[in-house]
Every structure is written in structure tokens, then in C-alpha cells.
Design an enzyme around this catalytic site. Structure first.
Site, short mmCIF file in Angstrom:
data_model
loop_
_atom_site.label_atom_id
_atom_site.label_comp_id
_atom_site.label_asym_id
_atom_site.label_seq_id
_atom_site.Cartn_x
_atom_site.Cartn_y
_atom_site.Cartn_z
N ASP A 1 0.87 -1.17 0.00
CA ASP A 1 0.00 0.00 0.00
C ASP A 1 0.91 1.22 0.00
O ASP A 1 2.14 1.10 -0.16
CB ASP A 1 -0.98 -0.03 1.18
CG ASP A 1 -0.32 0.21 2.53
OD1 ASP A 1 0.93 0.31 2.60
OD2 ASP A 1 -1.06 0.29 3.52
N CYS B 1 3.20 -3.06 4.06
CA CYS B 1 2.40 -1.90 4.41
C CYS B 1 3.12 -1.19 5.56
O CYS B 1 4.27 -1.50 5.85
CB CYS B 1 0.96 -2.26 4.76
SG CYS B 1 0.72 -3.27 6.23
N THR C 1 2.79 -1.26 8.88
CA THR C 1 3.18 -2.16 9.98
C THR C 1 3.30 -3.62 9.56
O THR C 1 3.87 -4.42 10.28
CB THR C 1 2.16 -2.09 11.12
OG1 THR C 1 0.90 -2.57 10.63
CG2 THR C 1 2.02 -0.69 11.68
N HIS D 1 8.60 -24.44 9.49
CA HIS D 1 7.56 -25.06 10.32
C HIS D 1 6.15 -24.86 9.80
O HIS D 1 5.30 -25.73 9.97
CB HIS D 1 7.63 -24.53 11.75
CG HIS D 1 8.90 -24.85 12.45
ND1 HIS D 1 9.01 -24.86 13.82
CD2 HIS D 1 10.13 -25.18 11.98
CE1 HIS D 1 10.25 -25.17 14.16
NE2 HIS D 1 10.95 -25.37 13.05
N HIS E 1 5.03 -31.07 11.23
CA HIS E 1 4.67 -29.77 10.66
C HIS E 1 3.55 -29.92 9.62
O HIS E 1 2.64 -29.10 9.57
CB HIS E 1 5.88 -29.09 10.06
CG HIS E 1 6.94 -28.78 11.07
ND1 HIS E 1 6.68 -28.08 12.23
CD2 HIS E 1 8.25 -29.09 11.11
CE1 HIS E 1 7.79 -27.97 12.93
NE2 HIS E 1 8.76 -28.59 12.28
#
Length: 141
Positions: free
Chosen positions: A7, A64, A66, A97, A133
Site C-alpha cells: 500500500d 504496508c 506495519t 515449520h 509440521h
């Protein structure tokens, strides 16, 4: 092929990431945004998740401010395992994992040099294919 999008908050970092991917000789497809003009991150997350779920791309990078919004939007899509990573250990572990197929980075929380190291770790790490996993991923795949 790697899908990449951002963004407005991630635009400058995306430019650096694409330059770095080019220098590494890695193929990618840029799904926008094309400026730092305000836009809605879920639109760009959808472009990347669609590219991955269709098989057009195998992994994705979403950026973005954060990384939180992108990861939340991406993880709403079946078959997507997006991980917000702020360090190389998490990037390695989420590939080994969780078989994460998208890495999310916060441009306002992670400096560019570290972001490139985190992305390299993510891209260079393979899924372990260990039974435990695979079993754990099957709960939400």
C-alpha cells in the site's frame, strides 16, 4: 515466481525490495501500488493471494506500514499462510515449520537493510516436510 505488492505506506520499501530481487536474479510480478498516494491495503493483498492460489506465483511479499493489515487480509484467503516477520529467525521458522507462502513486512517498523535480510531468509528457506509440521498445517489448510 514471487508476487509483490504494497500500500502507500510500503511503496518506498517495495521499490528497494524489487531492486534487490532483480539483483539476485529472482523473477517477480509487481501487483502495485504504484505510488505513495493513499490506498486500501486489502486490494493489494488480494492481488497477491489470487496470484498464489491460482498457481501463477509460488510465494508473495506484502508490505504496508506495519505489516499487520496485510497479514490479516491475506490470511482470510484459504490456502494462504501469511506471516508478519520482524526478524530473520521468524522468517526462517515460518518457512520451515509453517510453510508460509507470504511474508509481510512493516515499512514503518523495519528498516530497509533488515527488511531485505528478512526477505532473503524467507525466500531461501524451504519447508521442512517433517510429519509433525505437515500435521499441524493440516488443521487450518
Amino acid at each position: 515466481m514471487i508476487a509483490i505488492a504494497c500500500d502507500h505506506g510500503g511503496f518506498a520499501l517495495k521499490q528497494e525490495v524489487m531492486k534487490h530481487l532483480t539483483e539476485r536474479g529472482l523473477e517477480f510480478k509487481d501487483f502495485g501500488t504504484d505510488s505513495d498516494k493513499s490506498c486500501d491495503y486489502p486490494v493489494y493483498a488480494k492481488y497477491v493471494t489470487d496470484a498464489i492460489t491460482s498457481g501463477e506465483c509460488q510465494r508473495g511479499i506484502l508490505i504496508c506500514g506495519t505489516g499487520i493489515g496485510m497479514s490479516m487480509a491475506a490470511n482470510k484467503v484459504a490456502g494462504i499462510r501469511a506471516a508478519l516477520c520482524c526478524d530473520c529467525f521468524s522468517a526462517k521458522a515460518t518457512r520451515e515449520h509453517n510453510n508460509a507462502n507470504i511474508i509481510c513486512i512493516g515499512a514503518r517498523t523495519t528498516g530497509p537493510d533488515l527488511a531485505l535480510m528478512i526477505i532473503d531468509t524467507f525466500l531461501d528457506t524451504e519447508f521442512s516436510n517433517e510429519e509433525r509440521h505437515i500435521r499441524r498445517i493440516s488443521y487450518y489448510s
